[in-house]
Design a protein around this motif. Sequence first.
Motif, PDB file in Angstrom:
ATOM      1  N   ASP A   1      38.583  68.519  69.728  1.00 42.49           N
ATOM      2  CA  ASP A   1      38.716  69.859  69.157  1.00 42.49           C
ATOM      3  C   ASP A   1      38.206  70.915  70.142  1.00 42.49           C
ATOM      4  O   ASP A   1      37.589  70.588  71.168  1.00 42.49           O
ATOM      5  CB  ASP A   1      37.968  69.925  67.816  1.00 42.49           C
ATOM      6  CG  ASP A   1      38.640  70.888  66.852  1.00 42.49           C
ATOM      7  OD1 ASP A   1      39.379  71.789  67.319  1.00 42.49           O
ATOM      8  OD2 ASP A   1      38.423  70.748  65.637  1.00 42.49           O
ATOM      9  N   GLU A   2      38.444  72.138  69.785  1.00 47.99           N
ATOM     10  CA  GLU A   2      38.203  73.280  70.665  1.00 47.99           C
ATOM     11  C   GLU A   2      36.882  73.205  71.436  1.00 47.99           C
ATOM     12  O   GLU A   2      35.816  72.980  70.862  1.00 47.99           O
ATOM     13  CB  GLU A   2      38.209  74.549  69.812  1.00 47.99           C
ATOM     14  CG  GLU A   2      38.759  75.736  70.546  1.00 47.99           C
ATOM     15  CD  GLU A   2      38.822  76.947  69.624  1.00 47.99           C
ATOM     16  OE1 GLU A   2      39.415  76.813  68.533  1.00 47.99           O
ATOM     17  OE2 GLU A   2      38.272  77.987  69.997  1.00 47.99           O
ATOM     18  N   GLY A   3      36.979  73.375  72.733  1.00 49.52           N
ATOM     19  CA  GLY A   3      35.790  73.479  73.569  1.00 49.52           C
ATOM     20  C   GLY A   3      35.026  72.180  73.791  1.00 49.52           C
ATOM     21  O   GLY A   3      33.957  72.191  74.400  1.00 49.52           O
ATOM     22  N   ALA A   4      35.552  71.061  73.313  1.00 51.84           N
ATOM     23  CA  ALA A   4      34.849  69.782  73.542  1.00 51.84           C
ATOM     24  C   ALA A   4      34.874  69.464  75.036  1.00 51.84           C
ATOM     25  O   ALA A   4      35.805  69.842  75.747  1.00 51.84           O
ATOM     26  CB  ALA A   4      35.504  68.673  72.734  1.00 51.84           C
ATOM     27  N   LYS A   5      33.827  68.762  75.508  1.00 47.51           N
ATOM     28  CA  LYS A   5      33.722  68.445  76.941  1.00 47.51           C
ATOM     29  C   LYS A   5      33.454  66.968  77.154  1.00 47.51           C
ATOM     30  O   LYS A   5      32.512  66.417  76.578  1.00 47.51           O
ATOM     31  CB  LYS A   5      32.551  69.214  77.551  1.00 47.51           C
ATOM     32  CG  LYS A   5      32.752  70.710  77.643  1.00 47.51           C
ATOM     33  CD  LYS A   5      31.681  71.298  78.559  1.00 47.51           C
ATOM     34  CE  LYS A   5      31.836  72.793  78.666  1.00 47.51           C
ATOM     35  NZ  LYS A   5      30.959  73.508  77.721  1.00 47.51           N
TER      36      LYS A   5
ATOM     37  N   ALA B   1      28.032  68.023  68.339  1.00 44.20           N
ATOM     38  CA  ALA B   1      27.131  66.885  68.592  1.00 44.20           C
ATOM     39  C   ALA B   1      26.964  66.729  70.100  1.00 44.20           C
ATOM     40  O   ALA B   1      27.832  67.140  70.876  1.00 44.20           O
ATOM     41  CB  ALA B   1      27.709  65.615  67.985  1.00 44.20           C
ATOM     42  N   PHE B   2      25.837  66.140  70.512  1.00 49.53           N
ATOM     43  CA  PHE B   2      25.560  65.934  71.924  1.00 49.53           C
ATOM     44  C   PHE B   2      25.377  64.439  72.153  1.00 49.53           C
ATOM     45  O   PHE B   2      24.453  63.825  71.614  1.00 49.53           O
ATOM     46  CB  PHE B   2      24.298  66.704  72.317  1.00 49.53           C
ATOM     47  CG  PHE B   2      23.998  66.616  73.784  1.00 49.53           C
ATOM     48  CD1 PHE B   2      24.441  67.594  74.669  1.00 49.53           C
ATOM     49  CD2 PHE B   2      23.282  65.524  74.291  1.00 49.53           C
ATOM     50  CE1 PHE B   2      24.177  67.489  76.027  1.00 49.53           C
ATOM     51  CE2 PHE B   2      23.023  65.425  75.654  1.00 49.53           C
ATOM     52  CZ  PHE B   2      23.472  66.410  76.528  1.00 49.53           C
ATOM     53  N   ILE B   3      26.293  63.864  72.930  1.00 50.54           N
ATOM     54  CA  ILE B   3      26.249  62.419  73.169  1.00 50.54           C
ATOM     55  C   ILE B   3      25.585  62.209  74.526  1.00 50.54           C
ATOM     56  O   ILE B   3      26.122  62.633  75.559  1.00 50.54           O
ATOM     57  CB  ILE B   3      27.678  61.822  73.157  1.00 50.54           C
ATOM     58  CG1 ILE B   3      28.428  62.203  71.861  1.00 50.54           C
ATOM     59  CG2 ILE B   3      27.644  60.318  73.358  1.00 50.54           C
ATOM     60  CD1 ILE B   3      27.789  61.737  70.569  1.00 50.54           C
ATOM     61  N   GLY B   4      24.431  61.582  74.522  1.00 54.45           N
ATOM     62  CA  GLY B   4      23.694  61.374  75.772  1.00 54.45           C
ATOM     63  C   GLY B   4      24.473  60.491  76.731  1.00 54.45           C
ATOM     64  O   GLY B   4      25.308  59.680  76.317  1.00 54.45           O
TER      65      GLY B   4
ATOM     66  N   GLU C   1      34.664  70.284  67.315  1.00 53.69           N
ATOM     67  CA  GLU C   1      34.549  71.481  68.133  1.00 53.69           C
ATOM     68  C   GLU C   1      33.238  71.475  68.942  1.00 53.69           C
ATOM     69  O   GLU C   1      32.178  71.155  68.401  1.00 53.69           O
ATOM     70  CB  GLU C   1      34.523  72.645  67.148  1.00 53.69           C
ATOM     71  CG  GLU C   1      34.874  73.988  67.669  1.00 53.69           C
ATOM     72  CD  GLU C   1      34.655  75.004  66.557  1.00 53.69           C
ATOM     73  OE1 GLU C   1      33.895  75.940  66.759  1.00 53.69           O
ATOM     74  OE2 GLU C   1      35.239  74.784  65.468  1.00 53.69           O
ATOM     75  N   GLY C   2      33.330  71.770  70.213  1.00 59.29           N
ATOM     76  CA  GLY C   2      32.139  71.941  71.041  1.00 59.29           C
ATOM     77  C   GLY C   2      31.312  70.688  71.293  1.00 59.29           C
ATOM     78  O   GLY C   2      30.181  70.770  71.774  1.00 59.29           O
TER      79      GLY C   2
END
Length: 448
Positions: A338-342, A383-386, A356-357
């Motif tokens: 989704d939008e802005g995911a990296k 969410a932040f996946i290490g 998103e994000g």
Amino acid sequence: MPLAIVILAAGQGSRMNSDLPKVLHPLAGAPLLAHVLRTAQMLEPARLVVVTGHGAEAVTRAVDALAPEAVVVHQAAQLGTAHAVAQARSALNGFSGDLLVLYGDTPFVRFDTVQAMRSARAEAALVVLGFDAADPGRYGRLITAGERLERIVEYKDATAEERAITLCNSGVLCADAAQLFTLVDAVESKNAAGEYYLTDTVGLATAQGLAAKVVRCDEAETLGINTRAELAAAEAAFQAGARAEALDNGVTMTAPDTVFLALDTVIGRDAVIGPNVVFGPGVTVETGAEIRAFCHLEGCHISRGAVVGPFARLRPGTELAEDVRVGNFVEIKNALLDEGAKVNHLSYIGDAELGEGVNVGAGTVTCNYDGVMKHRTVIGARAFIGSSTMLVAPVRVGAEAMTGSGSVITQDVPDGALALGRARQETKPGLARRLMTRLRAIKAGKTG
Ligand code: UD1
Ligand code: MG
């Protein structure tokens, strides 16, 4: 005038030296036959018939997938092009209008060219597509008198004088269906090859006082594929045309000669494509997206503002929303970002949904396959996946949750939670130095 189209695709293609039927060899990521079917479909025919023979089962499967509206008929023995057309008769029962004959191994005949042939039917009972050949080789020769086409002579049957003619037969032909079937019935097999030649219908028609006419096209358009070398040449021709078209449509390509496009590639205006990018089938790149060097894409949709690569692989079912970033050595399959995911470095994301994000750290893997079945990974917004997280699917990570680097996540993580799935670190002060000293002493003792 209603139109019916018959595509001849029964030939063996023995010069391809292949187990695959000739018309199924890929050109620009699609079988040869797909190119012809696409042109046929653009003409919106009332009936579409494909004549199969060699490899009929596989060809039929391909037709069913590419053009389910087409009727497939079987030519059990390949007795010639007239005989092939005759096989379509029952499939065209009740049809009245024009019949257009195309060849399954001649992929580049253009829509506009066929339209010109259809218009020319106002002036002639039979319209044949011809071209001036640089090297007429073994093509059939068109024998004309002024504007009129009198007959077609096959190379094998031609005199030296006729062989000197450079106006050649492409094989594409258009006539009233009922009239063409009557002419086809009259074709005899008294020729050099013992085959029923469709080309003989022209002489038969003019002998009855019917008019025949040639519509000319560029030789490149009638390129027929009989060998692997011709297939490679056709691929090069397709790529050259598709690159030029993309540039015309406002796509930036820094090294167009190194970009490979597919029959159905769609790239929006102001998209930027770097060097050495390969488009497999089913790719759409929206306006303003950027694909950096050395990417391999198939079956994916890339929205505006997204940046992919360098060195990324997007596999079928990948959907990148606006402003997504997919970086180097990342593979994505059947996943929605989704939008802005990296996902910027060294990761595999398969059978997943990223909100998103979401930020995915380097070396992350969705462990989607248990050896038998595939399972989904769902990651909530922001969410932040290490780095180096193993997400053992099926698993969910909630919105605004975090996973610690190196975690193996086997259980769902609630929204906003931090999940750690790794061995706790132990630190022994001074132990490294003591260990090294001992090891060096052991080594010295051995060699000394
Ligand atoms: C044909 C033309 C020739 C023309 C050339 C252009 C005839 C007799 N000759 O020759 O004038 O210059 O194409 O490429 O038409 N096919 C069948 N069933 C058959 C025979 C052929 O379906 O029994 C199909 C083939 O798969 C192919 C097409 O018809 O798609 C043409 O047949 P091919 O044998 O290649 O004809 P050419 O000798 O090339
Ligand atoms: Mg041929």
